[in-house]
Write a protein that holds these residues in place. Structure first.
Motif, PDB file in Angstrom:
ATOM      1  N   HIS A  67       0.806  -1.228   0.000  1.00 15.53           N
ATOM      2  CA  HIS A  67       0.000   0.000   0.000  1.00 15.53           C
ATOM      3  C   HIS A  67       0.839   1.278   0.000  1.00 15.53           C
ATOM      4  CE1 HIS A  67      -3.152  -2.877   1.017  1.00 15.53           C
ATOM      5  NE2 HIS A  67      -3.997  -1.958   0.628  1.00 15.53           N
ATOM      6  N   HIS A  68       2.110   1.163   0.388  1.00 14.02           N
ATOM      7  CA  HIS A  68       2.953   2.370   0.471  1.00 14.02           C
ATOM      8  C   HIS A  68       4.278   2.101  -0.245  1.00 14.02           C
ATOM      9  CE1 HIS A  68       0.334   4.381   3.374  1.00 14.02           C
ATOM     10  NE2 HIS A  68       0.212   3.203   3.957  1.00 14.02           N
ATOM     11  N   TYR A 201      -6.752  -2.700   5.899  1.00 14.20           N
ATOM     12  CA  TYR A 201      -6.274  -4.000   5.405  1.00 14.20           C
ATOM     13  C   TYR A 201      -5.582  -4.809   6.510  1.00 14.20           C
ATOM     14  CZ  TYR A 201      -2.140  -1.017   4.684  1.00 14.20           C
ATOM     15  OH  TYR A 201      -1.120  -0.121   4.864  1.00 14.20           O
TER      16      TYR A 201
END
Ligand code: ATP
Length: 216
Positions: A67-68, A201
Motif C-alpha cells: 500500500h505504500h 487491510y
C-alpha cells in the motif's frame, strides 16, 4: 545522479499500526529518503510477550509495502534463528549496500532504552539514527550514557546530517502519534470495534486470522 540513501525500520510489529507507518512516512519525507526497509523482528531481544507468529507479522508488513511504495519488506531477521539484534542486521545490510548511507529510524522510547541494545556502541559506525517523537516518552528521561551519546553525535539540521556518511543522531519532533501495539492488542482482546489506529487491510488480516482476540 540519485542519492544512495536507505531508511531502516525494524520492530516487533505485533501488529504494525498507523503510528509506525505514518511517523516513518513523515520522517522520510522530511529527510527526502525514498526507500525504507521494513524489518519485522523474528525474536525481539527485549520482548518476551510477542503474541503473533513471525509469519503473520511479516505478512502484515508485506501488506503495508503493497500500500505504500516507500516501504520494501525485508525478511532477513526471520532467516536468523537467534535474537534479532539490530547490529547483526546493520552488518548484513551494509554488506549488501556498501555505498549507501543508512538511516536507522526509531521512536523516542527506543532511544530511551538504546544503551540496553546489544553492542549499542557499534551501531553508529554503520548508520545515522533518526528519532521520532512519541507521546509519553520524553528526551528528559534519557540516562547519562545516552545523554553523552547525544552530546557527541546529535546534529540539529538535515543539512549537517546529510553531510556525513554515518555516526549522527537527529531528533525529528514533528510527529506525535499516540498509538502502540500494546494498546491495539488490548482493544482487540476486548473486542473493540473502533480500530482507527490500524489501516483497514491490517484489521482485515487480523480478523481473518483471528489474531490477538484472546491474549490475556
Ligand atoms: P508494543 O506496544 O508492543 O511495545 P510498539 O507499538 O512500541 O509495540 P514496536 O514494534 O515495538 O511497536 O516498535 C518498533 C519501532 O517503532 C520502535 O522504534 C518504536 O519506537 C517505533 N514506534 C512504535 N510506535 C510508534 C509511534 N506511535 N510513533 C513513533 N514511533 C513508534
Amino acid at each position: 545522479m540519485k542519492k544512495r540513501e536507505i531508511g531502516i525500520f525494524g520492530g516487533t510489529f505485533d501488529p504494525i499500526h498507523n503510528g509506525h507507518i505514518h511517523s516513518v512516512i513523515a520522517t522520510a519525507n522530511h529527510l527526502a529518503i525514498e526507500e525504507v526497509l521494513l524489518l519485522p523482528a523474528h525474536i525481539p531481544p527485549h520482548k518476551n510477550n510477542v503474541i503473533a507468529d513471525s509469519k503473520h507479522r511479516l505478512a502484515m508488513a508485506k501488506l503495508v509495502c503493497q500500500h505504500h511504495p516507500l516501504f520494501t519488506c525485508d525478511d532477513r531477521e526471520l532467516q536468523r534463528n537467534r535474537p534479532s539484534y539490530t547490529i547483526d542486521t546493520l552488518n548484513e545490510i551494509k554488506a549488501t549496500y556498501p555505498l549507501h548511507t543508512l538511516y536507522l529510524f526509531i521512536g523516542m522510547d527506543s532511544l530511551l532504552s538504546f544503551t540496553r541494545w546489544h553492542r549499542w556502541q557499534d551501531i553508529l559506525t554503520h548508520c545515522h539514527i533518526v528519532v521520532s517523537r512519541r507521546p509519553n516518552y520524553c528526551i528528559n528521561q534519557i540516562n547519562d550514557e545516552t545523554q553523552e551519546l547525544l552530546v557527541k553525535h546529535q546534529v540539529k539540521t538535515v543539512a549537517t546530517l546529510k553531510s556525513h556518511r554515518a555516526g549522527k543522531i537527529y531528533l525529528y519532533d514533528q510527529t506525535n502519534f499516540a498509538i502502540s501495539s500494546t494498546n491495539i492488542r488490548d482493544q482487540l482482546n476486548e473486542k473493540a470495534n473502533r480500530l482507527s489506529d490500524l489501516p483497514s487491510y491490517i484489521t482485515h488480516y487480523i480478523k481473518e486470522h483471528q489474531l490477538y482476540y484472546s491474549n490475556k
